[in-house]
Motif scaffolding. Structure first.
Motif, PDB file in Angstrom:
ATOM      1  N   SER A   4      12.976   3.870  -8.173  1.00 32.91           N
ATOM      2  CA  SER A   4      12.845   3.276  -9.507  1.00 32.91           C
ATOM      3  C   SER A   4      12.143   1.916  -9.410  1.00 32.91           C
ATOM      4  O   SER A   4      12.584   1.024  -8.688  1.00 32.91           O
ATOM      5  CB  SER A   4      14.229   3.098 -10.141  1.00 32.91           C
ATOM      6  N   TYR A   5      11.067   1.760 -10.171  1.00 39.56           N
ATOM      7  CA  TYR A   5      10.314   0.501 -10.118  1.00 39.56           C
ATOM      8  C   TYR A   5      11.172  -0.696 -10.536  1.00 39.56           C
ATOM      9  O   TYR A   5      11.130  -1.739  -9.858  1.00 39.56           O
ATOM     10  CB  TYR A   5       9.061   0.595 -10.994  1.00 39.56           C
ATOM     11  N   PRO A   6      11.968  -0.626 -11.613  1.00 36.47           N
ATOM     12  CA  PRO A   6      12.791  -1.786 -11.976  1.00 36.47           C
ATOM     13  C   PRO A   6      13.780  -2.187 -10.881  1.00 36.47           C
ATOM     14  O   PRO A   6      14.029  -3.380 -10.675  1.00 36.47           O
ATOM     15  CB  PRO A   6      13.524  -1.326 -13.251  1.00 36.47           C
ATOM     16  N   GLN A  11       1.353  -2.573 -11.116  1.00 38.05           N
ATOM     17  CA  GLN A  11       2.742  -2.529 -10.661  1.00 38.05           C
ATOM     18  C   GLN A  11       2.873  -3.080  -9.249  1.00 38.05           C
ATOM     19  O   GLN A  11       3.831  -3.800  -8.949  1.00 38.05           O
ATOM     20  CB  GLN A  11       3.265  -1.091 -10.720  1.00 38.05           C
ATOM     21  N   ALA A  12       1.924  -2.737  -8.380  1.00 43.61           N
ATOM     22  CA  ALA A  12       1.960  -3.256  -7.010  1.00 43.61           C
ATOM     23  C   ALA A  12       1.850  -4.778  -7.012  1.00 43.61           C
ATOM     24  O   ALA A  12       2.558  -5.475  -6.267  1.00 43.61           O
ATOM     25  CB  ALA A  12       0.826  -2.645  -6.189  1.00 43.61           C
ATOM     26  N   SER A  13       0.973  -5.309  -7.865  1.00 42.59           N
ATOM     27  CA  SER A  13       0.874  -6.765  -7.978  1.00 42.59           C
ATOM     28  C   SER A  13       2.159  -7.355  -8.537  1.00 42.59           C
ATOM     29  O   SER A  13       2.548  -8.471  -8.191  1.00 42.59           O
ATOM     30  CB  SER A  13      -0.301  -7.137  -8.885  1.00 42.59           C
ATOM     31  N   GLY A  14       2.826  -6.596  -9.398  1.00 41.71           N
ATOM     32  CA  GLY A  14       4.091  -7.057  -9.954  1.00 41.71           C
ATOM     33  C   GLY A  14       5.173  -7.210  -8.902  1.00 41.71           C
ATOM     34  O   GLY A  14       6.074  -8.046  -9.047  1.00 41.71           O
ATOM     35  N   LEU A  15       5.102  -6.428  -7.819  1.00 43.17           N
ATOM     36  CA  LEU A  15       6.071  -6.586  -6.742  1.00 43.17           C
ATOM     37  C   LEU A  15       5.886  -7.929  -6.051  1.00 43.17           C
ATOM     38  O   LEU A  15       6.864  -8.594  -5.687  1.00 43.17           O
ATOM     39  CB  LEU A  15       5.928  -5.436  -5.736  1.00 43.17           C
ATOM     40  N   PRO A  54       0.813  -1.228   0.000  1.00 41.17           N
ATOM     41  CA  PRO A  54       0.000   0.000   0.000  1.00 41.17           C
ATOM     42  C   PRO A  54       0.842   1.271   0.000  1.00 41.17           C
ATOM     43  O   PRO A  54       0.435   2.290  -0.583  1.00 41.17           O
ATOM     44  CB  PRO A  54      -0.815  -0.114   1.295  1.00 41.17           C
ATOM     45  N   TYR A  55       2.013   1.233   0.610  1.00 43.36           N
ATOM     46  CA  TYR A  55       2.861   2.424   0.665  1.00 43.36           C
ATOM     47  C   TYR A  55       3.554   2.676  -0.666  1.00 43.36           C
ATOM     48  O   TYR A  55       3.807   3.832  -1.032  1.00 43.36           O
ATOM     49  CB  TYR A  55       3.874   2.277   1.799  1.00 43.36           C
ATOM     50  N   PHE A  56       3.863   1.609  -1.401  1.00 40.49           N
ATOM     51  CA  PHE A  56       4.373   1.807  -2.759  1.00 40.49           C
ATOM     52  C   PHE A  56       3.298   2.463  -3.635  1.00 40.49           C
ATOM     53  O   PHE A  56       3.606   3.271  -4.512  1.00 40.49           O
ATOM     54  CB  PHE A  56       4.807   0.474  -3.373  1.00 40.49           C
ATOM     55  N   VAL A  57       2.032   2.091  -3.416  1.00 41.03           N
ATOM     56  CA  VAL A  57       0.935   2.699  -4.173  1.00 41.03           C
ATOM     57  C   VAL A  57       0.737   4.151  -3.760  1.00 41.03           C
ATOM     58  O   VAL A  57       0.606   5.054  -4.607  1.00 41.03           O
ATOM     59  CB  VAL A  57      -0.369   1.891  -3.978  1.00 41.03           C
ATOM     60  N   LEU A  58       0.742   4.405  -2.443  1.00 36.25           N
ATOM     61  CA  LEU A  58       0.417   5.734  -1.938  1.00 36.25           C
ATOM     62  C   LEU A  58       1.582   6.717  -2.055  1.00 36.25           C
ATOM     63  O   LEU A  58       1.379   7.894  -2.356  1.00 36.25           O
ATOM     64  CB  LEU A  58      -0.026   5.635  -0.475  1.00 36.25           C
ATOM     65  N   GLY A  76       1.712 -16.147  -6.452  1.00 39.52           N
ATOM     66  CA  GLY A  76       2.101 -14.817  -6.887  1.00 39.52           C
ATOM     67  C   GLY A  76       2.084 -14.643  -8.388  1.00 39.52           C
ATOM     68  O   GLY A  76       1.989 -13.515  -8.895  1.00 39.52           O
ATOM     69  N   LEU A  77       2.152 -15.754  -9.131  1.00 41.78           N
ATOM     70  CA  LEU A  77       2.117 -15.668 -10.590  1.00 41.78           C
ATOM     71  C   LEU A  77       0.781 -15.136 -11.093  1.00 41.78           C
ATOM     72  O   LEU A  77       0.699 -14.608 -12.210  1.00 41.78           O
ATOM     73  CB  LEU A  77       2.389 -17.050 -11.196  1.00 41.78           C
ATOM     74  N   PHE A  78      -0.260 -15.284 -10.293  1.00 39.66           N
ATOM     75  CA  PHE A  78      -1.585 -14.826 -10.702  1.00 39.66           C
ATOM     76  C   PHE A  78      -1.895 -13.413 -10.212  1.00 39.66           C
ATOM     77  O   PHE A  78      -2.980 -12.895 -10.488  1.00 39.66           O
ATOM     78  CB  PHE A  78      -2.652 -15.796 -10.172  1.00 39.66           C
ATOM     79  N   MET A  79      -0.952 -12.794  -9.500  1.00 44.66           N
ATOM     80  CA  MET A  79      -1.227 -11.479  -8.938  1.00 44.66           C
ATOM     81  C   MET A  79      -1.410 -10.398 -10.006  1.00 44.66           C
ATOM     82  O   MET A  79      -2.260  -9.510  -9.836  1.00 44.66           O
ATOM     83  CB  MET A  79      -0.121 -11.082  -7.959  1.00 44.66           C
ATOM     84  N   PRO A  80      -0.657 -10.390 -11.118  1.00 44.59           N
ATOM     85  CA  PRO A  80      -0.954  -9.379 -12.140  1.00 44.59           C
ATOM     86  C   PRO A  80      -2.376  -9.476 -12.672  1.00 44.59           C
ATOM     87  O   PRO A  80      -3.009  -8.449 -12.957  1.00 44.59           O
ATOM     88  CB  PRO A  80       0.086  -9.684 -13.232  1.00 44.59           C
ATOM     89  N   LEU A  81      -2.908 -10.698 -12.801  1.00 40.22           N
ATOM     90  CA  LEU A  81      -4.296 -10.855 -13.239  1.00 40.22           C
ATOM     91  C   LEU A  81      -5.251 -10.259 -12.215  1.00 40.22           C
ATOM     92  O   LEU A  81      -6.195  -9.532 -12.563  1.00 40.22           O
ATOM     93  CB  LEU A  81      -4.605 -12.334 -13.464  1.00 40.22           C
TER      94      LEU A  81
END
Length: 394
Positions: free
Chosen positions: A86-88, A35-39, A23-27, A329-334
């Motif tokens: 930086s996100y990457p 992107q948050a799901s990608g983490l 949530p803090y990366f989002v906020l 976690g593989l399904f988190m982007p979906l």
């Protein structure tokens, strides 16, 4: 068991740090839901992909340095992730943290099995150590990030390095003539292990999704503060500790397979009850209930997996503690895409239907036949040393 349960708690603290920080990366970093799901995906890829080869190595060689190095890397990667914008780079650091988790679980699971013997209750202590780490993470990370910002993640690097040192000392204190290779007795049942792995993947999807979106659900749907969102996550993870311990005791009394099946079936009403309640305070006990019920099968599946693959307990631990648990976690982007269009509640509603698959898959499980499955060490004379090998069993 005390040493390995404590190490498991420290190691999995850094897996719990990721959903607590999302949530803090989002906020604060303005990362999108995807992107948050990608983490979560980054931590998953790092921990899931190497689990099987590391497990195979742990079954063949002692490699006493692997678990200390693993827990240290988990803390360093996760702890440094909040220092960069930086996100990457954040993604790469969480990959590193995941790789550390992958290095820890197979050898730790192998040695915990030896300490637990045939007791599901004893194995639940080791598994509960990981659940404690998940539980403690939001309780410590949320107030730290609230007060000091994202850079506060660096405060959590030292415990990992310290635990790595403690594990090295533990290996040296319990040293015996070195075993070049580790051999095990027992008949493997790969078909049942494959069915168990499928159950684990489904359960992992639910667990990872809950850990990722439950705080955001409280914040965005129930209009709660970030602190209350962190409380909801802490309660869900705290319930997981209780559920893990309860599951071990139930399995020793009513059987492992039945315990898994009951736990999977009970997830459905627990999840929907939480989603039906629209009061941010009254829903908090339901978050605790969801965590408790969803974790009843956790330690039981670890023990059951090693009973299905008695000749390869490290590989079994790598899959049940690492690969299958992380695969969700593989399904988190979906799910992140669903959350983008329908909010965190939409993602949780999708998750609330997934346990049906776990219920169906768990009907294929069977109680293991109990033969001698304790590992046998073949030692050679050498000044090097590893942990004492247990006596051979028949």
């Amino acid at each position: 068991m005390r040493v390995w349960a404590s190490a498991h708690a420290v190691d999995d603290f850094y897996q719990g740090l990721v959903p607590a920080a999302v949530p803090y990366f989002v906020l604060e970093r303005d990362f999108s839901y995807v992107q948050a799901s990608g983490l979560a995906l980054a931590a998953t890829l790092g921990s899931a992909l190497p689990q099987v080869p590391i497990g195979l190595l742990a079954d063949r060689y002692r490699m006493r340095w692997m678990s200390p190095l693993g827990v240290s890397l988990a803390g360093i990667g996760a702890g440094l992730s909040g220092l960069v914008s930086s996100y990457p780079v954040v993604f790469a650091l969480l990959l590193l943290a995941g790789a550390g988790v992958a290095m820890f679980h197979p050898p730790a699971g192998r040695d915990a099995r030896r300490a637990a013997g045939g007791s599901a209750t004893a194995m639940s202590y080791f598994a509960a150590g990981g659940s404690v780490g998940f539980f403690v993470a939001p309780a410590l990370v949320t107030p730290a990030l609230d007060n000091f910002g994202m850079g506060a993640t660096a405060l959590f690097v030292p415990p990992a390095v310290l635990m790595g040192f403690i594990l090295l000392r533990h290996h040296h204190r319990s040293a015996a003539p070195v075993a070049r290779k580790v051999q095990h007795q027992g008949v493997d049942r790969p078909g049942l292990f494959a069915a168990l792995t499928a159950v684990e993947v489904v359960r992992s999807t639910v667990s990872t999704g809950l850990n990722t979106f439950i705080s955001l659900y409280w914040i965005r749907h129930l209009a709660a503060s970030s602190g209350l969102g962190g409380t909801a996550l802490a309660l869900e993870l705290g319930g997981g500790v209780l559920g893990t311990l309860l599951g071990g005791r139930l399995a020793d009394r009513m059987g492992m397979v039945r315990t898994v099946q009951i736990g999977n079936a009970a997830m459905l009403p627990a999840l929907w009850l939480m989603l039906i309640c629209d009061d941010r305070y009254y829903a908090l006990p339901l978050a605790l209930l969801v965590g408790l019920i969803s974790n009843i099968p956790f330690a039981v599946l670890i023990k059951l997996g090693q009973d299905y693959l008695p000749s390869r307990p490290g590989t079994a631990a790598g899959v049940t503690l690492g690969l299958a648990v992380s695969a969700g976690g593989l399904f988190m982007p979906l799910l992140g895409s669903v959350a983008t269009h329908h909010g965190p509640r939409g993602a949780l509603m999708v998750l609330a239907t997934v346990p049906v698959l776990a219920v169906l898959l768990s009907t294929a499980l069977r109680e293991p036949a109990h033969h001698g499955t304790e590992p046998v060490e073949h030692a050679r004379s050498s000044p090097e040393s590893v942990e004492d090998a247990p006596p051979a069993t028949t």
